[in-house]
Design an enzyme around this catalytic site. Structure first.
Site, short mmCIF file in Angstrom:
data_model
loop_
_atom_site.label_atom_id
_atom_site.label_comp_id
_atom_site.label_asym_id
_atom_site.label_seq_id
_atom_site.Cartn_x
_atom_site.Cartn_y
_atom_site.Cartn_z
N ASP A 1 0.91 -1.25 0.05
CA ASP A 1 -0.10 -0.03 0.10
C ASP A 1 0.94 1.07 -0.02
OD1 ASP A 1 -2.32 -1.49 0.16
OD2 ASP A 1 -2.26 -1.51 2.37
N ASP B 1 -13.30 -3.06 -1.98
CA ASP B 1 -13.29 -2.45 -0.49
C ASP B 1 -14.43 -2.91 -0.07
OD1 ASP B 1 -10.45 -2.19 -1.18
OD2 ASP B 1 -10.91 -0.02 -1.40
#
Length: 267
Positions: free
Chosen positions: A12, A131
């Site tokens: 990330d 997500d």
């Protein structure tokens, strides 16, 4: 013939550094993405996922320079996501060294983008990055969320902009629609479990597995070696983790050993 379960570290990336938090908040520095990519390749990772976690929310492109430098250091498939808004963005990322691209926010805004990318580059290039979080009422007894959305039938909602915005979209229905449109794989990230190290959301994995036949990557919640095999038992074809790898708490080799001990083939 059984298909080997893949073990995938996730980078990330924010402002050129790998970061990790809990539920996408309180991000802390976890290192240089190029150095970590090189290390994971050497350690036997099956693939690598690179997510620019603020590209969509900041309205900017993915950092192509870092993608290029990362791709030069690894000899395993590299998936890149974050900030992809058009078919031409995919072309640029593939030329920069990505093998696959992950899309989320732009696909929700325009689902036809999935079909257009798949038609041009093939479904094997396209990963739907979903997500997902459990829907929450604005307050006890309310029938809408803080974002003003009614409860999805499944109780699971898709979010966008790095988990910052609810959509009201039913996560199960969205994953099924995306697969029908041409997504070749689904990266299923539990926002509720992300960074908690309490284990993957097995109910979510099972329910999405029931809706789709494309490969499914479980993400969010890995904290112990005994968390990985249950995710595969629930229907995941690959297990993704971040902080436990970045901070040396668990090794890729240990995960593969644990998976094999549970009866799952690995590479």
């Amino acid at each position: 013939m059984s298909v080997a379960t893949r073990v995938i570290p996730c980078l990330d990336v924010d402002a050129g550094r790998v970061v990790k938090g809990v539920n996408f908040l309180d991000l802390r520095d976890a290192g240089d993405p190029v150095a970590l990519a090189r290390a994971y390749d050497a350690q036997g990772a099956d693939e690598l996922t690179f997510l620019d976690v603020t590209a969509s929310s900041a309205g900017r492109d993915t950092t192509y320079d870092i993608v290029s430098r990362t791709a030069e250091e690894v000899f395993i498939p590299l998936t890149v996501g974050g900030g992809i808004r058009a078919v031409d963005d995919v072309d640029r990322l593939l030329r920069a060294g990505a093998d696959k691209v992950g899309i989320n926010t732009a696909a929700i805004a325009d689902p036809t983008l999935i079909a257009r990318i798949a038609d041009r580059f093939g479904a094997q290039v396209l990963v739907l990055s979903a997500d997902v979080r459990r829907w929450r009422a604005r307050e006890p007894g309310a029938d809408v969320s803080a974002d003003g959305h009614s409860r999805p039938d499944s109780g699971y909602e898709v979010t966008t902009h790095g988990g910052r915005r609810g959509t009201g979209l039913d996560a199960l229905a969205w994953c099924a629609q995306a697969a029908d449109l041409g997504a070749g794989e689904i990266l299923l990230n539990s926002m509720d479990a992300d960074g908690t190290k309490d284990g993957y959301d097995l109910d979510l994995i099972r329910r999405v597995r029931h809706e789709v036949t494309v490969p499914l990557i479980a993400s969010g919640g890995a904290g112990r070696l005994d968390h990985f095999a249950p995710a595969v038992d629930a229907g995941a074809d690959a297990v993704l983790a971040a902080s436990v790898f970045h901070f040396g708490e668990i090794s890729i080799a240990d995960v593969k050993t644990a998976l094999r001990a549970a009866g799952h083939e690995t590479r």
